[in-house]
Design a protein around this motif. Structure first.
Motif, PDB file in Angstrom:
ATOM      1  N   TRP A  10      49.173  28.055 -38.777  1.00  0.00           N
ATOM      2  CA  TRP A  10      49.306  29.066 -37.733  1.00  0.00           C
ATOM      3  C   TRP A  10      47.969  29.772 -37.510  1.00  0.00           C
ATOM      4  N   VAL A  11      47.292  30.134 -38.598  1.00  0.00           N
ATOM      5  CA  VAL A  11      45.991  30.787 -38.488  1.00  0.00           C
ATOM      6  C   VAL A  11      45.010  29.864 -37.769  1.00  0.00           C
ATOM      7  N   GLY A  12      45.047  28.576 -38.116  1.00  0.00           N
ATOM      8  CA  GLY A  12      44.144  27.619 -37.487  1.00  0.00           C
ATOM      9  C   GLY A  12      44.353  27.491 -35.994  1.00  0.00           C
ATOM     10  N   SER A  13      45.574  27.612 -35.534  1.00  0.00           N
ATOM     11  CA  SER A  13      45.835  27.430 -34.110  1.00  0.00           C
ATOM     12  C   SER A  13      45.942  28.739 -33.327  1.00  0.00           C
ATOM     13  N   ASN A  14      46.224  29.864 -33.983  1.00  0.00           N
ATOM     14  CA  ASN A  14      46.429  31.121 -33.265  1.00  0.00           C
ATOM     15  C   ASN A  14      45.371  32.184 -33.518  1.00  0.00           C
ATOM     16  N   ILE A  15      44.510  31.986 -34.503  1.00  0.00           N
ATOM     17  CA  ILE A  15      43.498  32.987 -34.838  1.00  0.00           C
ATOM     18  C   ILE A  15      42.085  32.414 -34.664  1.00  0.00           C
ATOM     19  N   ILE A  16      41.808  31.305 -35.308  1.00  0.00           N
ATOM     20  CA  ILE A  16      40.458  30.736 -35.317  1.00  0.00           C
ATOM     21  C   ILE A  16      39.917  30.448 -33.918  1.00  0.00           C
ATOM     22  N   PRO A  17      40.730  30.014 -32.955  1.00  0.00           N
ATOM     23  CA  PRO A  17      40.175  29.759 -31.618  1.00  0.00           C
ATOM     24  C   PRO A  17      39.524  30.985 -30.961  1.00  0.00           C
ATOM     25  N   TYR A  18      39.809  32.164 -31.448  1.00  0.00           N
ATOM     26  CA  TYR A  18      39.263  33.382 -30.852  1.00  0.00           C
ATOM     27  C   TYR A  18      38.018  33.901 -31.567  1.00  0.00           C
ATOM     28  N   GLU A  19      37.510  33.138 -32.541  1.00  0.00           N
ATOM     29  CA  GLU A  19      36.328  33.597 -33.276  1.00  0.00           C
ATOM     30  C   GLU A  19      35.132  33.810 -32.352  1.00  0.00           C
ATOM     31  N   ARG A  20      34.900  32.892 -31.461  1.00  0.00           N
ATOM     32  CA  ARG A  20      33.751  33.003 -30.555  1.00  0.00           C
ATOM     33  C   ARG A  20      33.842  34.279 -29.710  1.00  0.00           C
ATOM     34  N   GLU A  21      35.013  34.543 -29.193  1.00  0.00           N
ATOM     35  CA  GLU A  21      35.223  35.744 -28.388  1.00  0.00           C
ATOM     36  C   GLU A  21      35.034  37.000 -29.237  1.00  0.00           C
ATOM     37  N   LEU A  22      35.530  36.959 -30.477  1.00  0.00           N
ATOM     38  CA  LEU A  22      35.368  38.094 -31.386  1.00  0.00           C
ATOM     39  C   LEU A  22      33.890  38.313 -31.710  1.00  0.00           C
ATOM     40  N   ARG A  23      33.149  37.235 -31.955  1.00  0.00           N
ATOM     41  CA  ARG A  23      31.711  37.356 -32.217  1.00  0.00           C
ATOM     42  C   ARG A  23      30.999  38.033 -31.048  1.00  0.00           C
ATOM     43  N   ALA A  24      31.332  37.636 -29.834  1.00  0.00           N
ATOM     44  CA  ALA A  24      30.714  38.236 -28.653  1.00  0.00           C
ATOM     45  C   ALA A  24      31.050  39.732 -28.582  1.00  0.00           C
ATOM     46  N   TRP A  25      32.292  40.067 -28.862  1.00  0.00           N
ATOM     47  CA  TRP A  25      32.729  41.464 -28.848  1.00  0.00           C
ATOM     48  C   TRP A  25      31.957  42.273 -29.887  1.00  0.00           C
ATOM     49  N   LEU A  26      31.784  41.712 -31.076  1.00  0.00           N
ATOM     50  CA  LEU A  26      31.049  42.408 -32.137  1.00  0.00           C
ATOM     51  C   LEU A  26      29.560  42.518 -31.801  1.00  0.00           C
ATOM     52  N   ARG A  27      28.980  41.478 -31.182  1.00  0.00           N
ATOM     53  CA  ARG A  27      27.564  41.534 -30.785  1.00  0.00           C
ATOM     54  C   ARG A  27      27.328  42.650 -29.771  1.00  0.00           C
ATOM     55  N   ARG A  28      28.289  42.862 -28.879  1.00  0.00           N
ATOM     56  CA  ARG A  28      28.153  43.934 -27.887  1.00  0.00           C
ATOM     57  C   ARG A  28      28.119  45.312 -28.546  1.00  0.00           C
ATOM     58  N   ARG A  29      28.541  45.385 -29.776  1.00  0.00           N
ATOM     59  CA  ARG A  29      28.475  46.647 -30.513  1.00  0.00           C
ATOM     60  C   ARG A  29      27.164  46.773 -31.283  1.00  0.00           C
TER      61      ARG A  29
END
Length: 193
Positions: A10-29
């Motif tokens: 579940w983590v592999g299919s519902n969480i990990i795909p959003y890592e790139r988006e999360l990285r971008a969000w964190l970089r904006r901070r």
């Protein structure tokens, strides 16, 4: 309650795909790259240790909430350290910085375990995982170096993490807790004891 394998899938299919988006969000901070990696790692760790994911309706939102929680804990901890260092610098220097032989041995064993798990990854996955997670190389640079797309780098890094998480779960026989850490059902409650 789902079994560990189902949770990891579940983590592999519902969480990990959003890592790139999360990285971008964190970089904006305006966070340093190492802090971003640490926040993402701690977020994955919190989520991976849940005993059930049935209460999570939106994996993306849960990942971002967890990351925000982790980030806030780090900010609070950093503030405390800075204040202590200004007020009680003498007391801090008197403390024994040596973690002791038991902690050294435990850390060496854990490092060997992680090295063994990384070494067991498929070749390309291992190379990308190592460059991304251990060297901290940006995805774009890895893609250019290996002559692949950033999507492949992202997918292989996620695959490596997923395989390592599965191996850890199998080694621990489905243990719900790591020594010294406590993970509750809500990301805001994931904390060090």
């Amino acid at each position: 309650m789902k079994c560990r394998r189902e949770i990891i899938d579940w983590v592999g299919s519902n969480i990990i795909p959003y890592e790139r988006e999360l990285r971008a969000w964190l970089r904006r901070r305006a966070l340093p790259a190492q802090d971003i990696d640490d926040i993402i790692h701690d977020s994955y760790l919190c989520i991976a240790q849940l005993s059930d994911v049935g209460h999570i309706r939106n994996g993306r939102a849960y990942l971002f909430t967890t990351a925000r929680s982790v980030m806030l804990r780090r900010v609070r901890r950093d503030r405390i350290v800075r204040i202590e260092s200004l007020i009680e610098i003498d007391a801090m220097t008197l403390q024994d910085a040596d973690p002791g032989p038991e902690r050294h041995a435990s850390a060496r064993q854990e490092l060997a375990r992680i090295q063994r798990l990384v070494a067991s990854l498929p070749d390309r996955c291992r190379e990308i995982f190592y460059l991304r997670r251990m060297e901290g190389m940006p995805q774009r640079q890895i893609a250019k170096r290996l002559g692949v797309t950033e999507h492949i780098v992202e997918a292989q890094a996620a695959r490596g993490l997923k395989l390592i998480m599965k191996a850890i779960a199998q080694e621990e026989g489905g243990a719900e807790h790591h020594q010294g850490m406590r993970y509750d059902e809500h990301p805001a409650k994931c904390r060090e004891d």
